[in-house]
Design a protein around this motif. Structure first.
Motif, PDB file in Angstrom:
ATOM      1  N   LEU A   4      50.693  -4.292  14.825  1.00  0.00           N
ATOM      2  CA  LEU A   4      51.382  -3.165  16.027  1.00  0.00           C
ATOM      3  C   LEU A   4      51.399  -3.961  17.105  1.00  0.00           C
ATOM      4  O   LEU A   4      52.487  -3.069  17.738  1.00  0.00           O
ATOM      5  CB  LEU A   4      49.571  -2.552  15.675  1.00  0.00           C
ATOM      6  CG  LEU A   4      49.941  -1.032  16.218  1.00  0.00           C
ATOM      7  CD1 LEU A   4      51.287   0.105  16.024  1.00  0.00           C
ATOM      8  CD2 LEU A   4      49.100  -0.473  17.150  1.00  0.00           C
ATOM      9  N   PHE A   5      50.498  -4.791  17.715  1.00  0.00           N
ATOM     10  CA  PHE A   5      51.048  -5.946  19.114  1.00  0.00           C
ATOM     11  C   PHE A   5      52.156  -5.964  18.633  1.00  0.00           C
ATOM     12  O   PHE A   5      52.664  -5.970  19.969  1.00  0.00           O
ATOM     13  CB  PHE A   5      50.047  -6.880  18.830  1.00  0.00           C
ATOM     14  CG  PHE A   5      49.581  -6.612  20.188  1.00  0.00           C
ATOM     15  CD1 PHE A   5      50.743  -6.749  21.982  1.00  0.00           C
ATOM     16  CD2 PHE A   5      49.164  -8.265  20.348  1.00  0.00           C
ATOM     17  CE1 PHE A   5      50.392  -6.774  22.514  1.00  0.00           C
ATOM     18  CE2 PHE A   5      49.044  -8.925  21.821  1.00  0.00           C
ATOM     19  CZ  PHE A   5      49.755  -8.455  22.631  1.00  0.00           C
ATOM     20  N   LEU A  56      58.345   2.267  12.224  1.00  0.00           N
ATOM     21  CA  LEU A  56      57.691   2.004  13.649  1.00  0.00           C
ATOM     22  C   LEU A  56      59.258   0.503  13.998  1.00  0.00           C
ATOM     23  O   LEU A  56      59.535   0.200  15.358  1.00  0.00           O
ATOM     24  CB  LEU A  56      56.823   1.808  14.099  1.00  0.00           C
ATOM     25  CG  LEU A  56      56.477   1.288  15.147  1.00  0.00           C
ATOM     26  CD1 LEU A  56      56.990   2.529  16.150  1.00  0.00           C
ATOM     27  CD2 LEU A  56      54.556   1.058  15.605  1.00  0.00           C
ATOM     28  N   LEU A  94      48.676   5.733  10.030  1.00  0.00           N
ATOM     29  CA  LEU A  94      48.214   5.549   8.924  1.00  0.00           C
ATOM     30  C   LEU A  94      48.081   6.217   8.177  1.00  0.00           C
ATOM     31  O   LEU A  94      48.475   6.774   6.936  1.00  0.00           O
ATOM     32  CB  LEU A  94      47.589   4.347   8.834  1.00  0.00           C
ATOM     33  CG  LEU A  94      48.450   2.951  10.075  1.00  0.00           C
ATOM     34  CD1 LEU A  94      47.586   1.913  10.626  1.00  0.00           C
ATOM     35  CD2 LEU A  94      49.848   2.544   9.341  1.00  0.00           C
ATOM     36  N   GLY A  97      53.173  11.352  17.460  1.00  0.00           N
ATOM     37  CA  GLY A  97      52.620  10.761  18.064  1.00  0.00           C
ATOM     38  C   GLY A  97      51.182  10.463  18.273  1.00  0.00           C
ATOM     39  O   GLY A  97      50.276  10.714  19.059  1.00  0.00           O
ATOM     40  N   LEU A  98      50.672  10.453  17.115  1.00  0.00           N
ATOM     41  CA  LEU A  98      49.135  10.151  16.955  1.00  0.00           C
ATOM     42  C   LEU A  98      49.140   8.945  17.458  1.00  0.00           C
ATOM     43  O   LEU A  98      50.193   7.982  16.866  1.00  0.00           O
ATOM     44  CB  LEU A  98      49.022  10.341  15.877  1.00  0.00           C
ATOM     45  CG  LEU A  98      49.196  12.316  14.804  1.00  0.00           C
ATOM     46  CD1 LEU A  98      48.978  11.733  13.228  1.00  0.00           C
ATOM     47  CD2 LEU A  98      48.373  12.267  15.251  1.00  0.00           C
ATOM     48  N   SER A  99      47.759   8.826  17.705  1.00  0.00           N
ATOM     49  CA  SER A  99      47.669   7.389  17.647  1.00  0.00           C
ATOM     50  C   SER A  99      47.526   6.533  16.347  1.00  0.00           C
ATOM     51  O   SER A  99      47.303   7.066  14.725  1.00  0.00           O
ATOM     52  CB  SER A  99      45.586   7.274  17.703  1.00  0.00           C
ATOM     53  OG  SER A  99      44.905   7.254  16.947  1.00  0.00           O
ATOM     54  N   PRO A 100      47.723   5.176  16.268  1.00  0.00           N
ATOM     55  CA  PRO A 100      47.975   4.410  15.517  1.00  0.00           C
ATOM     56  C   PRO A 100      47.687   4.264  13.968  1.00  0.00           C
ATOM     57  O   PRO A 100      47.870   4.642  12.903  1.00  0.00           O
ATOM     58  CB  PRO A 100      48.016   2.778  15.934  1.00  0.00           C
ATOM     59  CG  PRO A 100      48.234   2.421  16.834  1.00  0.00           C
ATOM     60  CD  PRO A 100      47.803   4.030  17.772  1.00  0.00           C
ATOM     61  N   LEU A 101      45.932   4.772  13.977  1.00  0.00           N
ATOM     62  CA  LEU A 101      44.845   4.604  12.858  1.00  0.00           C
ATOM     63  C   LEU A 101      45.519   5.905  12.474  1.00  0.00           C
ATOM     64  O   LEU A 101      45.342   6.159  11.299  1.00  0.00           O
ATOM     65  CB  LEU A 101      44.046   4.296  13.182  1.00  0.00           C
ATOM     66  CG  LEU A 101      42.949   3.430  13.619  1.00  0.00           C
ATOM     67  CD1 LEU A 101      42.046   2.864  13.166  1.00  0.00           C
ATOM     68  CD2 LEU A 101      43.962   2.063  11.802  1.00  0.00           C
ATOM     69  N   ALA A 129      47.274  -5.133  10.606  1.00  0.00           N
ATOM     70  CA  ALA A 129      47.917  -4.026  10.841  1.00  0.00           C
ATOM     71  C   ALA A 129      47.751  -3.933  12.636  1.00  0.00           C
ATOM     72  O   ALA A 129      48.492  -4.115  13.055  1.00  0.00           O
ATOM     73  CB  ALA A 129      46.764  -3.046  10.416  1.00  0.00           C
ATOM     74  N   ARG A 130      46.471  -4.951  12.693  1.00  0.00           N
ATOM     75  CA  ARG A 130      46.026  -5.152  14.329  1.00  0.00           C
ATOM     76  C   ARG A 130      47.417  -5.969  14.660  1.00  0.00           C
ATOM     77  O   ARG A 130      48.311  -5.543  15.715  1.00  0.00           O
ATOM     78  CB  ARG A 130      44.863  -5.449  14.418  1.00  0.00           C
ATOM     79  CG  ARG A 130      44.376  -5.191  16.513  1.00  0.00           C
ATOM     80  CD  ARG A 130      43.012  -5.445  16.124  1.00  0.00           C
ATOM     81  NE  ARG A 130      42.786  -5.398  17.683  1.00  0.00           N
ATOM     82  CZ  ARG A 130      41.654  -4.782  18.059  1.00  0.00           C
ATOM     83  NH1 ARG A 130      40.662  -4.565  17.155  1.00  0.00           N
ATOM     84  NH2 ARG A 130      41.085  -5.028  19.215  1.00  0.00           N
ATOM     85  N   LEU A 189      55.188   9.940  12.564  1.00  0.00           N
ATOM     86  CA  LEU A 189      55.754   9.560  13.819  1.00  0.00           C
ATOM     87  C   LEU A 189      56.151  10.153  15.147  1.00  0.00           C
ATOM     88  O   LEU A 189      56.015  10.076  16.094  1.00  0.00           O
ATOM     89  CB  LEU A 189      56.886   8.045  13.217  1.00  0.00           C
ATOM     90  CG  LEU A 189      55.967   6.434  12.538  1.00  0.00           C
ATOM     91  CD1 LEU A 189      57.109   5.701  12.467  1.00  0.00           C
ATOM     92  CD2 LEU A 189      55.508   6.000  14.340  1.00  0.00           C
ATOM     93  N   TRP A 203      54.640   3.751   7.185  1.00  0.00           N
ATOM     94  CA  TRP A 203      54.486   3.832   9.094  1.00  0.00           C
ATOM     95  C   TRP A 203      55.144   2.543   9.715  1.00  0.00           C
ATOM     96  O   TRP A 203      56.055   2.819  10.756  1.00  0.00           O
ATOM     97  CB  TRP A 203      53.115   4.367   9.686  1.00  0.00           C
ATOM     98  CG  TRP A 203      53.044   4.418  10.203  1.00  0.00           C
ATOM     99  CD1 TRP A 203      52.851   5.666  10.893  1.00  0.00           C
ATOM    100  CD2 TRP A 203      52.657   3.929  11.850  1.00  0.00           C
ATOM    101  NE1 TRP A 203      52.679   6.227  12.315  1.00  0.00           N
ATOM    102  CE2 TRP A 203      52.381   4.685  12.718  1.00  0.00           C
ATOM    103  CE3 TRP A 203      52.023   2.212  12.450  1.00  0.00           C
ATOM    104  CZ2 TRP A 203      51.335   3.864  14.251  1.00  0.00           C
ATOM    105  CZ3 TRP A 203      51.834   1.723  12.520  1.00  0.00           C
ATOM    106  CH2 TRP A 203      51.771   2.950  13.857  1.00  0.00           C
TER     107      TRP A 203
END
Lengths: 264, 276
Positions: free
Chosen positions: A150-151, A30, A215, A208-212, A146-147, A205, A26
């Motif tokens: 992602l940023f 991205l 994943l 268009g789901l939220s990141p969590l 992960a956090r 992907l 994922w």
């Protein structure tokens, strides 16, 4: 089908690998680094054939080769990881070296097929133990980074200004990709790492789901495709890798089609 | 040159600062003090050092010499009270909703999973509300216009409740009507939260009437003051070391270099001498 030891082992191995490949893939999709991961698997192939020559297990060589290449790629940064030509060169040289090692091996034919296209039914209990360790390590590592990853992926300049260590993350992530690749190659072979690493992640992907949620869904879809491939191969006698590849491609296309239809 | 603007406490203070980029000195021996709550337009041609100055204030590139302070503390990377909005570039993750995009910056430097909790979700909602972007929250970012995407970027910079905002060319990819709207939005936000804003721009006109001060960069030097002090033929001629004319027409200001080119725009874009 579950009466057989080798099938139970295969289902367990597929579970362990899919849970890692989905989420790692994922991020890979991205970040636009799928080609880099493809190259890692090929370097892993050279490592695995080298390990066979030395009498070591192919998984050790695969993981070692891919890990070294992943860390080097991360250290080199955009000079390599973002450049198709450089990656293509690394990939072809690695494949060439692998071909040489295979040539020097006496029992080359069966070893080559297993490495290139996977041999999920041949996974030993000892190997399963290794997969548990590697998967747990990968998921732990991904959970920790992960956090910021992602940023850093979505807003690199802003992340850098906020003190996110971009290059460290790049190296750590490619190291994770290398280990996930080595695991995945046990099931799909080095040539088809894409099928579990990229296909489910790319499909998810698109949603268009939220990141969590994304994943989690990527892990779920990878698992469904891996188990689906195993079941289909049991009933049809076609190779598991074939079915996983087909399911991956079909899933991606179906989601695309469904979105086209809904957009009308 | 030192410019002390008012008696309110200084938000940004540079003393004898020299900045270099790629081994080349871009700004040399700059000293200035910007009071808290000031809205500053940072002007200068490409390569004059606007981005270099921002990078230095963010602690991403150390100064060759001199000292830089923000809110009385030496500049450091990852300073919580400094918000940074980079220039818009290629979109990554366009399939995410506006909400997810903004949330990705919430404490994005912390290790762990991107799990935001109730307080975090409220903070994201508040940041979206602050830029009137609630209606963008559930739409995929790829479907948004440039101006809408920029509102999301602005919301991200507000998440940490900064006291200093550095905005790198926020007007660069907007059409003229959106430019003024964007400046007004940022100005209102800055007033309400008493934020110091440094906004770099190519054109002075969208900022006229709203900015408190101009920071004009040219030839390695900097001139800080009100529009009336800085944007004059005399002051800019001294700064450039070459004849520069400031022309006011139709309520707009044009800075014209000798030979007819605009002093701020790149000179290869023939017709845009019409802007300052």
């Amino acid at each position: 089908m579950l009466d057989y030891d080798f099938m139970r082992t295969a289902f367990l191995a597929a579970l362990l690998v899919a849970l890692v490949c989905g989420p790692v893939g994922w991020f890979l999709v991205l970040r636009g680094q799928t080609f880099a991961s493809h190259a890692l698997s090929h370097v892993g192939f050279a490592g695995a054939t080298g390990a066979l020559m030395l009498g070591l297990s192919p998984l050790t060589g695969l993981a070692g080769g891919a890990l070294a290449a992943g860390i080097l790629m991360g250290l080199a940064g955009d000079r390599v990881a973002g450049r198709d030509v450089m990656i293509g060169l690394v990939l072809s040289v690695a494949m060439g070296v692998g071909a040489l090692f295979l040539h020097l091996l006496t029992r080359s034919a069966s070893a080559a097929t297993a490495l290139l296209f996977g041999d999920i039914l041949g996974i030993s209990p000892g190997m399963l133990g290794w997969l548990v360790l590697l998967s747990a390590g990968c998921l732990l590592g991904l959970g920790i980074m992960a956090r910021p990853l992602l940023f850093a992926t979505l807003q690199p300049e802003m992340a850098e200004a906020k003190g996110v260590p971009l290059q460290l993350l790049d190296v750590l992530f490619l190291a994770l990709v290398a280990i996930a690749t080595a695991e995945c190659a046990q099931i799909t072979g080095v040539l088809l790492v894409f099928t579990l690493m990229v296909a489910p992640a790319a499909t998810v992907l698109r949603l268009g789901l939220s990141p969590l949620a994304g994943l989690g869904a990527a892990a779920g879809l990878a698992l469904a495709e891996a188990w689906g491939g195993l079941i289909l191969s049991w009933y049809t006698d076609c190779p598991t890798s074939f079915w996983i590849a087909l399911l991956g491609g079909a899933g991606f296309l179906l989601v695309g089609l469904a979105q086209r239809l809904r957009a009308r | 040159m030192t410019a002390v603007l008012s008696s309110s406490p200084d938000s940004i203070r540079l003393h004898d600062v020299t900045l270099a980029r790629g081994g080349r000195v871009v700004l040399s021996q700059i000293s200035l003090a910007i009071p808290q709550g000031s809205f500053v337009g940072v002007l200068g041609a490409n390569g004059a050092g606007k981005t270099t100055l921002f990078h230095a204030l963010l602690g991403l590139e150390p100064a060759v010499q001199g000292s830089m302070q923000i809110n009385g503390q030496p500049v450091q990377r990852g300073h919580r009270s400094v918000g940074y909005m980079p220039q818009m570039r290629k979109l990554i993750g366009g399939q995410f909703t506006g909400w997810s995009m903004v949330a990705s910056a919430l404490h994005g430097q912390r290790w762990g999973l991107p799990w935001y909790g109730r307080a975090g979700r409220a903070a994201v909602d508040a940041a979206l509300a602050a830029v009137d972007a609630q209606d963008l929250a559930q739409r995929p970012v790829a479907a948004l216009s440039g101006g809408e995407r920029q509102r999301l970027l602005l919301a991200q910079t507000l998440l940490d409740d900064p006291s200093v905002l550095l905005l790198d060319e926020p007007l660069a990819s907007l059409d003229p009507a959106r430019m003024r709207e964007t400046v007004e939005r940022i100005h209102t936000l800055a007033r309400a939260r008493n934020m110091t804003v440094l906004m770099s721009a190519h054109d002075i006109n969208p900022l006229l009437g709203l900015m408190d001060h101009v920071l004009y960069l040219a030839r390695g030097r900097a001139l800080l003051g009100t529009v009336d002090e800085v944007i004059t033929t005399k002051a800019l001629t001294a700064l450039y070391g070459a004849p520069v004319d400031v022309v006011r027409a139709g309520g707009r200001v044009f800075v014209v270099a000798e030979g007819g080119g605009s002093a701020l725009q790149e000179h290869d874009c023939g017709g845009c001498g019409a802007h300052a």
